[in-house]
Design an enzyme around this catalytic site. Structure first.
Site, PDB file in Angstrom:
ATOM      1  N   HIS A  13       1.066   5.501  -1.435  1.00  0.00           N
ATOM      2  CA  HIS A  13       0.659   6.717  -2.131  1.00  0.00           C
ATOM      3  C   HIS A  13       1.956   7.478  -2.415  1.00  0.00           C
ATOM      4  O   HIS A  13       2.475   8.193  -1.551  1.00  0.00           O
ATOM      5  CB  HIS A  13      -0.255   7.581  -1.263  1.00  0.00           C
ATOM      6  N   ASP A  44       2.330   3.161   2.942  1.00  0.00           N
ATOM      7  CA  ASP A  44       1.245   4.129   2.849  1.00  0.00           C
ATOM      8  C   ASP A  44       1.738   5.551   2.573  1.00  0.00           C
ATOM      9  O   ASP A  44       2.073   5.900   1.453  1.00  0.00           O
ATOM     10  CB  ASP A  44       0.407   4.059   4.120  1.00  0.00           C
ATOM     11  N   HIS A  83      -9.461   1.211   1.492  1.00  0.00           N
ATOM     12  CA  HIS A  83      -9.227   1.730   2.846  1.00  0.00           C
ATOM     13  C   HIS A  83     -10.463   1.397   3.677  1.00  0.00           C
ATOM     14  O   HIS A  83     -11.588   1.705   3.259  1.00  0.00           O
ATOM     15  CB  HIS A  83      -9.095   3.256   2.840  1.00  0.00           C
ATOM     16  N   HIS A 116     -11.719   3.771  -2.912  1.00  0.00           N
ATOM     17  CA  HIS A 116     -10.963   4.528  -1.914  1.00  0.00           C
ATOM     18  C   HIS A 116     -11.426   4.191  -0.508  1.00  0.00           C
ATOM     19  O   HIS A 116     -10.614   3.891   0.375  1.00  0.00           O
ATOM     20  CB  HIS A 116     -11.096   6.032  -2.161  1.00  0.00           C
ATOM     21  N   TYR A 152      -5.085   7.607  -7.120  1.00  0.00           N
ATOM     22  CA  TYR A 152      -6.330   8.330  -7.394  1.00  0.00           C
ATOM     23  C   TYR A 152      -6.115   9.740  -7.920  1.00  0.00           C
ATOM     24  O   TYR A 152      -7.075  10.509  -8.062  1.00  0.00           O
ATOM     25  CB  TYR A 152      -7.242   8.348  -6.159  1.00  0.00           C
ATOM     26  N   GLU A 176     -10.216   3.027   8.976  1.00  0.00           N
ATOM     27  CA  GLU A 176      -8.972   3.646   9.433  1.00  0.00           C
ATOM     28  C   GLU A 176      -9.233   4.587  10.599  1.00  0.00           C
ATOM     29  O   GLU A 176      -8.399   4.734  11.489  1.00  0.00           O
ATOM     30  CB  GLU A 176      -8.316   4.410   8.286  1.00  0.00           C
ATOM     31  N   ARG A 222     -16.478   6.131   2.468  1.00  0.00           N
ATOM     32  CA  ARG A 222     -16.777   7.568   2.413  1.00  0.00           C
ATOM     33  C   ARG A 222     -16.759   8.071   0.975  1.00  0.00           C
ATOM     34  O   ARG A 222     -17.482   9.009   0.626  1.00  0.00           O
ATOM     35  CB  ARG A 222     -15.760   8.367   3.235  1.00  0.00           C
ATOM     36  N   HIS A 246       0.846  -1.193   0.000  1.00  0.00           N
ATOM     37  CA  HIS A 246       0.000   0.000   0.000  1.00  0.00           C
ATOM     38  C   HIS A 246       0.881   1.242   0.000  1.00  0.00           C
ATOM     39  O   HIS A 246       1.562   1.546   0.974  1.00  0.00           O
ATOM     40  CB  HIS A 246      -0.923   0.019   1.214  1.00  0.00           C
ATOM     41  N   HIS A 260      -5.639  -1.025   6.432  1.00  0.00           N
ATOM     42  CA  HIS A 260      -5.707  -0.470   7.793  1.00  0.00           C
ATOM     43  C   HIS A 260      -6.552  -1.366   8.703  1.00  0.00           C
ATOM     44  O   HIS A 260      -6.028  -1.950   9.637  1.00  0.00           O
ATOM     45  CB  HIS A 260      -6.211   0.975   7.818  1.00  0.00           C
ATOM     46  N   ARG A 264      -4.875  15.661   6.365  1.00  0.00           N
ATOM     47  CA  ARG A 264      -5.413  15.437   5.037  1.00  0.00           C
ATOM     48  C   ARG A 264      -5.422  16.732   4.218  1.00  0.00           C
ATOM     49  O   ARG A 264      -5.183  16.693   2.999  1.00  0.00           O
ATOM     50  CB  ARG A 264      -6.827  14.857   5.133  1.00  0.00           C
TER      51      ARG A 264
END
Length: 449
Positions: free
Chosen positions: A78, A329, A241, A220, A138, A244, A223, A76, A278, A99
């Site tokens: 990003h 991650d 995900h 993703h 993404y 988490e 949510r 995993h 997660h 975030r």
């Protein structure tokens, strides 16, 4: 047909144990011979002619001092988060304030700068002994949400970056449709969205892999992908995900009356092909449901601690039947040895007891590539893809530790990696590390400037 290569490994992890003097031969990127010779004399750089010239058709056998492992997997990633390292630690905050800083970076990138950042990030992974990466991708469109002329320009940049870095890639092209349950994308999130799951699927279908690249899918999160959209499109393997944050669970329960695990299961995706990333805040029923499915669960301990996510029920999940993998991650650090031992050490903190995982179990978790669609890598065995990661056993961290699986899991660090072989080809040597540091500084510095 490539020329055969052979190595005599001073010590190597083979069939679940560390052995002395292991001869490996590699042809066309795969192990054609793996033989445990055992130590009948001291291994040294001046290895005896008897062993150096073992029967071969061409070439000589190169000695590799140290402890050699199969290639490690980062399940995993990003890649663009690498630009955040050291820049998000000032003051207090939460996952949600972090975030917003992450979105700042996401808004800065275009295909060229993304290629440069992903390439140096993947090179850092290779230098740490990672030979396969699952990139949870993404960043699809332009910052205002308009597709590039090539709708997969950003994904192709990731693929090219992996090729240049010498790492094997599974591009986990990610469906991201909403800012939260019932809320449309906001700000930079617009560049993540394909409008609906069918639009995502059409773009995903236009990507193709090759011998070193797999194309797979991801939702993703609950949510970002509505419940009804989850039911209309699938991909294999599929990652998500999941749980988490406590707030994610609360939002899901309020909207659907179900936990995120139950939503994913209801959609038919909780299977032994797919991965939950997660899985930190689970109910006991969630754990049983995941275990019965045989799904993969990917823990990212250094990120989960950096973001204050919490400590997931790793041992309980494995005992229930799930299969654990590891990822870096957000790249707070890129060090698979730290991820492996953190699985045990964090659980010690949560339980105030020791001995939840053996070093061998943690090495298995660290060398699992199958959740990324690669079931022929992660073991030093005939027929497997020839990945080798060699650790120095005489550094200030590893000296005197026994040069076995406990050295790898509980003592070593990424900086102890001296050589990495992927598909039979040397892609990293220790002498490359200094230049890598300069290149990282240059690329990240240009992004922020």
């Amino acid at each position: 047909m490539s020329d055969p290569t052979s190595y005599l490994l001073e010590r190597a992890w083979v069939d679940g144990a560390v052995h002395d003097d292991v001869l490996v031969e590699i042809e066309d990127g795969r192990f054609s011979r793996v033989e445990v010779l055992g130590r009948d004399r001291r291994f040294s750089a001046e290895i005896s002619a008897e062993k150096q010239r073992l029967p071969r058709s061409t070439g000589e056998t190169s000695p590799l001092p140290g402890l050699t492992l199969p290639g490690l997997a980062n399940c995993h990633s990003h890649a663009f988060h690498r630009a955040l390292r050291g820049r998000t630690q000032r003051g207090s905050g939460t996952f949600w304030t972090w975030r917003e800083q992450m979105y700042d970076v996401a808004g800065r990138l275009d295909p060229d700068s993304y290629l440069a950042l992903a390439e140096v990030t993947f090179r850092e992974m290779v230098a740490a002994g990672i030979t396969t990466v699952g990139e949870f991708h993404y960043l699809h469109h332009q910052p205002d949400g308009t597709p590039y002329d090539d709708p997969n320009a950003m994904g192709r940049a990731v693929i090219e970056a992996a090729t240049r870095a010498g790492i094997r890639l599974t591009l986990l092209d990610t469906c991201y449709l909403t800012a939260g349950i019932g809320r449309p994308p906001e700000g930079v999130q617009r560049r993540f969205s394909d409008g609906d799951v069918d639009g995502w699927g059409e773009r995903l279908d236009s990507l193709t892999g090759d011998e070193r690249t797999r194309i797979a899918g991801a939702y993703h999160s609950v949510r970002a992908v509505p419940r009804d959209q989850m039911r209309t499109r699938t991909a294999s393997p599929l990652h998500i995900h999941l749980s988490e944050q406590v707030a994610e669970n609360d939002e899901c329960l309020a909207a659907y009356g179900l936990t995120p695990t139950q939503v994913f299961a209801e959609a038919g995706h909780l299977t032994d092909h797919n991965t939950l990333v997660h899985a930190t805040h689970l109910t006991d029923d969630d754990v049983r449901l995941i275990g019965r499915s045989g799904a993969y669960v990917d823990f990212c301990p250094t990120t989960e601690r950096d973001l204050g996510d919490g400590i997931g029920p790793g041992r309980a999940l494995q005992d229930a039947g799930a299969r654990l993998t590891l990822g870096s991650d957000s790249h707070a650090v890129i060090d698979p040895f730290e991820e492996m031992r953190a699985l045990e050490l964090d659980e010690r903190l949560a339980s105030r007891s020791r001995g939840h995982w053996t070093a061998a179990e943690l090495l298995v978790a660290g060398t699992r590539h199958d959740s990324l669609g690669w079931d022929d890598v992660g073991r030093i065995a005939v027929g497997e893809r020839a990945d080798l990661v060699t650790l120095a056993t005489d550094t200030t961290r590893t000296a005197g530790t026994g040069a076995d699986e406990h050295t790898a899991v509980f003592a070593a660090a990424a900086e102890d990696v001296t050589q990495v072989v992927v598909d039979g080809r040397v892609v990293f040597r220790a002498a490359d590390r200094q230049q890598l540091g300069r290149d990282l500084a240059d690329v990240v510095g240009r992004l922020w400037s």
